[in-house]
Design an enzyme around this catalytic site. Sequence first.
Site, PDB file in Angstrom:
ATOM      1  N   LYS A 167      32.444  49.704  44.238  1.00  0.00           N
ATOM      2  CA  LYS A 167      33.360  48.548  44.774  1.00  0.00           C
ATOM      3  C   LYS A 167      33.755  48.691  46.168  1.00  0.00           C
ATOM      4  CE  LYS A 167      35.474  46.464  40.724  1.00  0.00           C
ATOM      5  NZ  LYS A 167      36.870  45.943  40.355  1.00  0.00           N
ATOM      6  N   GLU A 201      46.855  56.977  38.954  1.00  0.00           N
ATOM      7  CA  GLU A 201      45.473  56.126  38.454  1.00  0.00           C
ATOM      8  C   GLU A 201      44.812  56.845  37.300  1.00  0.00           C
ATOM      9  OE1 GLU A 201      44.138  52.858  39.486  1.00  0.00           O
ATOM     10  OE2 GLU A 201      43.300  53.229  41.523  1.00  0.00           O
ATOM     11  N   LYS A 232      34.993  57.147  34.864  1.00  0.00           N
ATOM     12  CA  LYS A 232      34.687  56.067  35.860  1.00  0.00           C
ATOM     13  C   LYS A 232      33.054  55.874  35.676  1.00  0.00           C
ATOM     14  CE  LYS A 232      35.682  53.079  39.461  1.00  0.00           C
ATOM     15  NZ  LYS A 232      36.347  52.985  40.553  1.00  0.00           N
ATOM     16  N   GLU A 270      30.358  44.539  37.300  1.00  0.00           N
ATOM     17  CA  GLU A 270      31.620  44.095  36.489  1.00  0.00           C
ATOM     18  C   GLU A 270      31.238  42.733  35.924  1.00  0.00           C
ATOM     19  OE1 GLU A 270      35.474  45.229  38.042  1.00  0.00           O
ATOM     20  OE2 GLU A 270      36.138  43.389  37.483  1.00  0.00           O
ATOM     21  N   ARG A 288      33.349  46.511  32.519  1.00  0.00           N
ATOM     22  CA  ARG A 288      34.067  47.183  33.440  1.00  0.00           C
ATOM     23  C   ARG A 288      35.342  46.915  33.833  1.00  0.00           C
ATOM     24  NH1 ARG A 288      31.337  48.843  39.507  1.00  0.00           N
ATOM     25  NH2 ARG A 288      33.242  49.598  40.476  1.00  0.00           N
ATOM     26  N   HIS A 330      46.248  46.986  36.762  1.00  0.00           N
ATOM     27  CA  HIS A 330      46.114  46.507  38.101  1.00  0.00           C
ATOM     28  C   HIS A 330      46.539  45.031  38.433  1.00  0.00           C
ATOM     29  CE1 HIS A 330      43.991  50.165  38.511  1.00  0.00           C
ATOM     30  NE2 HIS A 330      43.605  49.937  39.843  1.00  0.00           N
ATOM     31  N   HIS A 369      48.613  45.292  41.705  1.00  0.00           N
ATOM     32  CA  HIS A 369      48.044  44.579  42.995  1.00  0.00           C
ATOM     33  C   HIS A 369      49.048  43.183  43.383  1.00  0.00           C
ATOM     34  CE1 HIS A 369      43.314  45.188  42.375  1.00  0.00           C
ATOM     35  NE2 HIS A 369      44.117  46.292  42.857  1.00  0.00           N
ATOM     36  N   HIS A 384      49.095  52.403  46.278  1.00  0.00           N
ATOM     37  CA  HIS A 384      48.303  51.616  45.140  1.00  0.00           C
ATOM     38  C   HIS A 384      48.716  52.454  43.930  1.00  0.00           C
ATOM     39  CE1 HIS A 384      44.834  49.733  43.214  1.00  0.00           C
ATOM     40  NE2 HIS A 384      44.519  50.965  42.828  1.00  0.00           N
TER      41      HIS A 384
END
Length: 536
Positions: free
Chosen positions: A315, A357, A399, A409, A413, A420, A424, A437
């Site tokens: 990504k 994360e 992952k 995705e 996924r 998130h 985000h 993040h």
Amino acid sequence: MFSTKRNIVITGFMGTGKTSVGRELARRLGRKFVDMDEVLVKRLGTSIGEVFRQHGEGLFRRQEARLVAELGRQKGLVIATGGGTVLLPENRQDLSRNGELICLESAPEVVIRRLEVPGDRPLILEGKPRERIYRLLELRRGSYAMVPRHIDTSHLTVYQVVERILSHLGLDEYRILVHHGEVGYQVFVEQGILANLRQRLPYVIPSSRCVIVTNPTVKRLWGKTLCQALKGEDLACEFITIPDGERHKNLTTVGRIYDHLVRLKAERNTCLVSFGGGVVSDLVGFAASTYMRGVPVLHIPTTLLAQGDAAIGGKTGFDHPLSKNLIGTFHHPVAVFADPLVLRTLPLRHIRNGLAEFIRSALIGSEDLLSEIERNKKKLLAKEPKALESVIRKCARIKAEIVSRDPYEKGLRRKLNLGHTIGHALETMGEYRTLLHGEAVGIGLVVALRLAVRRAMCDPALAERVVSLLKSLGLPTELPKSDEEKLWNVLLLDKKTKNGRPTFVLPRKVGEVETVEGLTRHEVIETLKELKGGKR
Ligand SMILES: NC(=O)c1ccc[n+]([C@@H]2O[C@H](COP(=O)([O-])OP(=O)(O)OC[C@H]3O[C@@H](n4cnc5c(N)ncnc54)[C@H](O)[C@@H]3O)[C@@H](O)[C@H]2O)c1
Ligand SMILES: [Zn+2]
């Protein structure tokens, strides 16, 4: 366990796939590949057929034995032998001293079919090839039988044979692979890999030129190590520096990368290398996917978050002032090289950030990872390389497995978005300056868990467990001073929002999450209020 220092020696009759398998295996393991016949042809200055004709088989075998002795003294290679190499017991002995021998075999009919492709094979040139092959096979069977490991390649693809070899040798732990379509790439997580890049790079990058994109911080700390590692290789390397920080993850910086690439006259087969955290890998991945409609990219992530997550999965993208990661593409790298030793210089806040994360990944994929983070908190915060390497590897594997099942995705996924949706939104609201993040994702996890508890999907004990882990790592678990209404409005701009209602990934238990669409304004705002009030 199989030592990374030992050679892997692929042997067997002609037409069983030694060279293709050896080459692919070496690429996957990031090792140097030696095709003995190729080396011998170079040394002898002529084809094997010619040597046989002019000097007889004896000269060839003597040269071969000499090469075997040389290779037996080297380490960490993948070697494809000639078809006759292991017939001599001394050769077998020399090669096994520091190596693991694997014999490929195939049904005679398959061998005959494969050998219909012309090649330099003097032993089957004369007479009727079919009969010669049967006779040779018969003659050699006993010697091949002396090799301890065998794989029948008659009905396997090169990829499948390589998979078997890796699992035969117990190298599963080191096999973090991402597949997309018919191809794939490897994620290497290894202490000291940065300094040893020279040996690996030529086997994974498809060109002799690379442009390294980094930021001033990473360049100052690790640029020299990287340059030194690349020195002496038949590889041209140039550096591009972009400004540091999430607030520069925007179109202006992408434009800067393009400008540099044009100035450097980068070509279609120039490989872009990202050298930095997730911001750098996202931006460079994007530039690589669009410059000349796509050039290869290699990631060398230097933050914990990027090593276990951001650099894996293809990504790419950048932020819009009103929505995080709004613009992006999918562009898988040719490989990922993660060296836990570079985390030595990473500020503690960014170690914590990465761990948040990783907790997200653990909730999706593995109790094993979650309890390891709990157990090894102190070591991780003290940046012990071994402890870091282990969690990076586990996280990268989660992952890689998810991405391989859904590289673009389309469904599965999406579960990686756990934490998130809110994460985000919080980042966007802070204009990408206040929360990191991972920190934002950590708070997002708490919101997701609370929402799941409210819906009776999840045991409150799990929410408690995660909040307490985040706290003990020094991560925020409560909402910063924010307006729930404003946060709701930002949520509506999320890519997953449908018909004005946000989509959340909600946990059921460790290893089981669910994508839930159409959350109501009421339940989201009430949950946010709870969190702001400091209620857990
Ligand atoms: N593409 C994906 O799948 C994906 C997944 C997760 C996160 N991301 C993105 O990744 C970004 C966050 O990545 P990040 O946390 O790595 O942030 P980052 O790239 O901003 O790096 C954090 C800071 O650490 C510095 N740094 C990097 N390596 C260092 C080192 N070895 N020693 C000292 N300092 C070092 C950087 O210069 C920077 O200041 C976000 O933009 C996020 O959206 C992308
Ligand atoms: Zn993330």
